[in-house]
Design a protein around this motif. Structure first.
Motif, PDB file in Angstrom:
ATOM      1  N   MET A  35      32.080  34.140  38.156  1.00 37.81           N
ATOM      2  CA  MET A  35      33.113  34.956  37.625  1.00 37.81           C
ATOM      3  C   MET A  35      33.101  35.827  36.636  1.00 37.81           C
ATOM      4  O   MET A  35      32.023  35.296  35.723  1.00 37.81           O
ATOM      5  CB  MET A  35      34.297  34.312  37.616  1.00 37.81           C
ATOM      6  N   PRO A  36      33.435  37.076  36.181  1.00 37.04           N
ATOM      7  CA  PRO A  36      32.977  37.718  35.032  1.00 37.04           C
ATOM      8  C   PRO A  36      33.669  36.806  33.748  1.00 37.04           C
ATOM      9  O   PRO A  36      34.837  36.175  33.814  1.00 37.04           O
ATOM     10  CB  PRO A  36      33.878  38.979  35.214  1.00 37.04           C
ATOM     11  N   ALA A  37      33.036  36.752  32.737  1.00 39.41           N
ATOM     12  CA  ALA A  37      33.469  36.156  31.499  1.00 39.41           C
ATOM     13  C   ALA A  37      34.843  37.062  30.768  1.00 39.41           C
ATOM     14  O   ALA A  37      34.460  38.105  30.647  1.00 39.41           O
ATOM     15  CB  ALA A  37      32.409  36.130  30.554  1.00 39.41           C
ATOM     16  N   ILE A  38      35.996  36.484  30.790  1.00 42.04           N
ATOM     17  CA  ILE A  38      36.896  36.918  30.197  1.00 42.04           C
ATOM     18  C   ILE A  38      37.480  36.001  29.161  1.00 42.04           C
ATOM     19  O   ILE A  38      37.855  34.963  29.093  1.00 42.04           O
ATOM     20  CB  ILE A  38      38.093  37.294  31.321  1.00 42.04           C
ATOM     21  N   GLY A  90      43.462  45.896  45.031  1.00 38.61           N
ATOM     22  CA  GLY A  90      41.984  46.254  44.839  1.00 38.61           C
ATOM     23  C   GLY A  90      41.692  46.139  43.080  1.00 38.61           C
ATOM     24  O   GLY A  90      40.709  45.286  42.840  1.00 38.61           O
ATOM     25  N   MET A  91      42.666  46.588  42.385  1.00 42.11           N
ATOM     26  CA  MET A  91      42.373  46.466  40.981  1.00 42.11           C
ATOM     27  C   MET A  91      42.603  45.082  40.640  1.00 42.11           C
ATOM     28  O   MET A  91      41.819  44.317  39.788  1.00 42.11           O
ATOM     29  CB  MET A  91      43.344  47.222  40.060  1.00 42.11           C
ATOM     30  N   ILE A  92      43.470  44.050  41.222  1.00 36.71           N
ATOM     31  CA  ILE A  92      43.591  42.800  40.838  1.00 36.71           C
ATOM     32  C   ILE A  92      42.446  42.024  41.525  1.00 36.71           C
ATOM     33  O   ILE A  92      42.051  40.758  40.823  1.00 36.71           O
ATOM     34  CB  ILE A  92      45.000  42.173  41.533  1.00 36.71           C
ATOM     35  N   THR A  93      41.957  42.236  42.654  1.00 33.40           N
ATOM     36  CA  THR A  93      40.826  41.327  43.114  1.00 33.40           C
ATOM     37  C   THR A  93      39.571  41.795  42.757  1.00 33.40           C
ATOM     38  O   THR A  93      38.521  41.184  43.126  1.00 33.40           O
ATOM     39  CB  THR A  93      41.050  41.490  44.815  1.00 33.40           C
ATOM     40  N   GLY A  94      39.362  42.654  41.995  1.00 34.49           N
ATOM     41  CA  GLY A  94      37.829  43.080  41.390  1.00 34.49           C
ATOM     42  C   GLY A  94      37.209  42.154  40.844  1.00 34.49           C
ATOM     43  O   GLY A  94      36.018  41.761  41.539  1.00 34.49           O
ATOM     44  N   PRO A  95      37.682  40.972  40.011  1.00 33.99           N
ATOM     45  CA  PRO A  95      36.746  40.131  39.665  1.00 33.99           C
ATOM     46  C   PRO A  95      36.353  39.120  40.675  1.00 33.99           C
ATOM     47  O   PRO A  95      35.205  38.418  40.560  1.00 33.99           O
ATOM     48  CB  PRO A  95      37.769  39.080  38.759  1.00 33.99           C
ATOM     49  N   LEU A  96      37.016  38.915  41.876  1.00 37.85           N
ATOM     50  CA  LEU A  96      36.681  38.224  43.063  1.00 37.85           C
ATOM     51  C   LEU A  96      35.413  39.101  43.864  1.00 37.85           C
ATOM     52  O   LEU A  96      34.374  38.165  44.233  1.00 37.85           O
ATOM     53  CB  LEU A  96      37.764  37.871  44.088  1.00 37.85           C
ATOM     54  N   VAL A  97      35.524  40.328  43.684  1.00 41.12           N
ATOM     55  CA  VAL A  97      34.335  40.960  44.327  1.00 41.12           C
ATOM     56  C   VAL A  97      33.149  40.738  43.350  1.00 41.12           C
ATOM     57  O   VAL A  97      31.953  40.524  43.901  1.00 41.12           O
ATOM     58  CB  VAL A  97      34.672  42.368  44.216  1.00 41.12           C
ATOM     59  N   VAL A  98      33.278  40.756  42.222  1.00 49.12           N
ATOM     60  CA  VAL A  98      32.001  40.369  41.277  1.00 49.12           C
ATOM     61  C   VAL A  98      31.789  38.732  41.592  1.00 49.12           C
ATOM     62  O   VAL A  98      30.448  38.968  41.646  1.00 49.12           O
ATOM     63  CB  VAL A  98      32.322  40.394  39.754  1.00 49.12           C
TER      64      VAL A  98
END
Length: 149
Positions: free
Chosen positions: A80-83, A65-73
């Motif tokens: 995708m969230p800007a990183i 869940g922590m790793i796939t958080g950006p996919l949910v966004v």
């Protein structure tokens, strides 16, 4: 120092509040449902030496869940969230090693002590969190104002 990028911090109060609420909810549910503290490094370490299949399963699910958080966004917003990581890979590795040493000597990480331990009014966690924050302030001051990055 010439050539070093200036790091700008963009504070996003609503996104920060939302993230904090989600972290608080997740840590509360983990404590309520499994009786476990949500310390990220302890969860990761236990993944490599789980005490049972059930222990492995909840740890793997939480880390997934922590790793796939950006996919949910991305699914919710369409982007995708800007990183941006304005430092070198070597700097990230050195920082990771320093954090790993700190986690070992501090007997836990910021999520375990700062979120869960302080919520339980643990004196050890309060001291650890104050220490984390103090060294964070000192590090940011040195990097931004002494070194000039």
């Amino acid at each position: 120092m010439p050539g070093l990028p200036m790091i700008e911090t963009a504070f996003t109060p609503w996104m920060s509040l939302g993230g904090g609420v989600l972290i608080g909810l997740a840590s509360t549910l983990l404590m309520l449902l499994l009786g476990r503290v949500m310390g990220a490094t302890g969860i990761l370490a236990g993944l490599f030496q789980p005490s049972s299949k059930q222990d492995f399963a909840w740890r793997a699910a939480l880390l997934a869940g922590m790793i796939t958080g950006p996919l949910v966004v991305w699914l919710l917003s369409g982007q995708m969230p800007a990183i941006q990581v304005p430092i070198s890979t070597l700097t990230l590795i050195v920082g990771g090693v320093i954090v790993g040493v700190g986690v070992t000597f501090g007997a836990g990480c910021t999520s375990g002590h700062g979120v869960c331990g302080m919520a339980r009014l643990s004196p050890r966690s309060i001291v650890a969190t104050v220490t984390f924050m103090l060294f964070t302030f000192v590090t940011v001051f040195i990097i931004r104002h002494v070194i000039g990055a």
